[in-house]
Design a protein around this motif. Structure first.
Motif, mmCIF file in Angstrom:
data_model
loop_
_atom_site.group_PDB
_atom_site.id
_atom_site.type_symbol
_atom_site.label_atom_id
_atom_site.label_comp_id
_atom_site.label_asym_id
_atom_site.label_seq_id
_atom_site.Cartn_x
_atom_site.Cartn_y
_atom_site.Cartn_z
ATOM 1 N N LEU A 75 4.399 16.770 -40.293
ATOM 2 C CA LEU A 75 5.117 17.208 -39.092
ATOM 3 C C LEU A 75 6.192 18.214 -39.466
ATOM 4 N N GLN A 105 -8.675 19.423 -28.683
ATOM 5 C CA GLN A 105 -7.449 18.680 -28.944
ATOM 6 C C GLN A 105 -6.459 18.864 -27.806
ATOM 7 N N ILE A 106 -6.298 20.125 -27.382
ATOM 8 C CA ILE A 106 -5.325 20.401 -26.327
ATOM 9 C C ILE A 106 -5.814 19.859 -24.994
ATOM 10 N N ARG A 115 -6.062 15.951 -25.184
ATOM 11 C CA ARG A 115 -4.956 15.245 -25.815
ATOM 12 C C ARG A 115 -5.395 14.454 -27.036
ATOM 13 N N LEU A 116 -6.256 15.033 -27.852
ATOM 14 C CA LEU A 116 -6.731 14.302 -29.019
ATOM 15 C C LEU A 116 -5.730 14.462 -30.161
ATOM 16 N N ARG A 125 -4.421 15.240 -33.991
ATOM 17 C CA ARG A 125 -4.783 16.343 -34.892
ATOM 18 C C ARG A 125 -5.764 15.909 -35.966
#
Ligand code: ATP
Ligand code: MG
Lengths: 235, 308
Positions: B176, B299-300, B303-304, B306
């Motif tokens: 992160l 993913q976007i 909402r999966l 990373r």
């Protein structure tokens, strides 16, 4: 006399021909809320940037709890206990709200999570914890940035217009939070255009004009200061 | 959790099939799969620095080339067995990254990309110049050895390793923190994140895989020369693979490597002349139509995490 949390001596910053911060000196004592006001372009944000190392100063000294920090890298200054928000929102847009808070922590992850969820609840964002920060509304991003600062538990907190764009009810919670931080011994320096906020919150106000500190004192006194009135309303 | 278990089972099945593959595959099949492994290593490694921190490396093949020469010299001149030579190739690439990372990672945006491009050209020139060690422009031949199948396993293990490391990083706070550099480096620093150190770590990690892959490839091919191990096209290919699959995800680079390699092979064998044209078209299409890549879009939209 106790060591001031922040002590600035003759700080100077110029951009080409513009002297954005002109020999400004100020001292902040622990456990107080200070205001920093001045017309647009008077150097408030630049002063924040010089304190936090985002901009390199041209002269002067900055001490945090007695220790020289001018010349250090921004992250080093942050690790000395200085936290800030930005006037132009700078959340991490493609990190979730929760990740925005977790990423600035170190040490035990479980504890950090608990704290992060607590802070998200406080700003009414717990339902949006997995949403990308970039998808939040302007006001929500502003609040997220505010609690992100708190995650690191800094001793000195610089807030650049925290109230702008935040709705009324949340604004009151936010101002309460600032007072609570003060009661816990934190020192807060706040840039704010909304005079009501400044009057209701700050014990001492510094006024900048064209990079110069032109006044300093209790908000009531500042309001009647001739130089201040002149700076705001012209001759 | 059951979904996670199903994914793990599928993954185990794929690994098992790939492990058994050389026993029944043709020589071509093994070679092609070996190449896919190599591209997974390269694309995933590029993703570690550029996909996560946003520092676009335009000369990442330099680490491949450095590893190839380090490994090849150790085999040809010092008589090392290929496996330790491959690991030494990884070490050489990491050392190179350490030397250049420090100054280069201070540069932001396009300047870093160009510096990396320059590095690759400098390395190629240096390798050509030091003829005594490298054979210069004539290249360097390694003693003949048929080790394609062991190298297949070594490359496969490298691909698995890079993917695992990527997974570990992306699911960690360290990962992160790397992403905050991409998102907003100024804010990251103001929040106490030592971005310089983090970039350097990511850069070192991103050099290891290509170094090993370079040394393995050199051993497998038995001959290297400057133009064969430092081509800009290789950097571009790994970038396109990552962009196609989805940067900043775990499986995006893997998907990109597999799909684009297969597409390339098919087109290359059938229509050799349109091959460069098609590749150019893919680049333009990816950048214009789906800059996030296949998995990035999923993913976007859904909402999966990373880790897809
Ligand atoms: N990066 C920069 N480059 C050049 N000039 C700058 C830069 N940042 C600020 N300035 C100039 O320095 C002066 C002070 O700007 P600053 O943003 O600090 O004012 P401010 O008090 O925060 O204003 P506002 O209330 O509008 O936020 C202005 O004249 C501004 O144009
Ligand atoms: Mg400002």
């Amino acid at each position: 006399m106790t060591t001031p949390v922040l002590e600035i001596e003759r700080l100077r910053k110029r951009f080409g021909g513009v002297i954005a911060v002109d020999d400004v000196s100020l001292r902040l004592e622990a456990g107080r809320i200070y205001g920093l006001i001045g017309p647009n372009g008077s150097g408030k944000t630049t002063l924040f940037n010089c304190i936090t190392g985002v901009e390199r100063r041209d002269g002067g000294r900055v001490r945090v709890s007695g220790e020289r920090v001018d010349g250090l890298r921004p992250w080093e200054i942050a690790q000395k206990g200085v936290g800030r928000t930005f006037q132009v929102i700078r959340v991490f847009p493609e990190l979730s709200a929760l990740e925005n808070l977790l990423v600035v922590t170190r040490g035990h992850l479980g504890g950090a999570r608990t704290r992060a969820l607590e802070l998200l609840r406080f700003v009414k964002l717990e339902g949006l914890r997995d949403e990308y920060a970039g998808n939040l509304s302007y006001g929500q991003q502003k609040l997220l940035e505010f609690v992100r600062v708190l995650m690191r538990d800094p001793t000195l907190i610089l807030l650049d217009e925290p109230a702008a764009g935040v709705n009324r009810t949340l604004l009151n919670d936010l101002l309460d939070a600032v007072r609570q931080l003060r009661d816990r011994g934190k020192t807060i320096l706040l840039v704010e255009h909304d005079m009501k906020v400044v009057m209701g919150l700050c014990e001492t106000v510094f006024v900048l004009d064209h990079g110069e500190k032109i006044a300093e004192g209790a908000p009531g006194i500042i309001q009647t200061d001739e130089r201040v009135i002149e700076a705001y309303f012209g001759r | 959790m059951t979904r996670r278990r199903a994914a793990l089972a599928a993954l185990a099945a794929v690994v098992a099939v790939l492990a058994a593959y050389p026993a029944f595959a043709s020589g071509y099949g093994v070679r092609a799969t070996l190449q896919v492994f190599m591209w997974i290593v390269l694309a995933s490694s590029w993703n570690l620095i550029s996909g996560l921190t946003g520092y676009v490396s335009f000369g990442h093949v330099a680490f491949f080339g450095a590893g190839a020469y380090a490994g090849a010299i150790l085999v040809a001149k010092a008589g090392w067995p290929w496996l330790p030579a491959a690991l030494a190739g990884g070490v050489a690439a990491v050392l190179l990254a350490l030397v250049i990372g420090y100054p280069c990672l201070r540069l932001r945006g396009p300047y870093f990309a160009i510096a990396m491009l320059g590095l690759n050209e400098v390395l190629r020139a240096l390798v050509s110049y030091f003829e005594g060690l490298t054979g210069g422009g004539n290249g360097l031949s390694l003693p003949t050895l048929d080790a394609t199948i062991p190298i297949y396993y070594a490359m496969g293990a490298s691909a698995a390793m890079v993917t695992l490391v990527t997974h570990a990083i992306i699911t960690s706070r360290f990962g992160l923190r790397l992403m905050t550099i991409r998102e907003d480096e100024v804010a990251a620093e103001a929040m106490g994140i030592d971005t310089g150190r983090h970039k350097l770590y990511a850069f070192l990690l991103s050099a290891a895989g290509p170094g090993i892959a370079g040394a393995l490839t050199a051993r497998d091919q038995g001959y290297i020369e400057p133009i064969s191990v430092f081509p800009l096209a290789t950097t571009i290919t790994m970038i396109v693979m990552v962009l196609f699959g989805g940067k900043g995800t775990v499986w995006g680079p893997v998907l990109g490597a597999v799909v684009l390699f297969v597409a390339q092979e098919v087109v290359w064998t059938r229509y050799p002349y349109v091959h460069p044209l098609l590749f150019g078209a893919i680049i333009v299409a990816v950048v214009l139509l789906m800059p996030r890549g296949v998995l990035g879009i999923l993913q976007i939209r859904y909402r999966l995490p990373r880790t897809i």
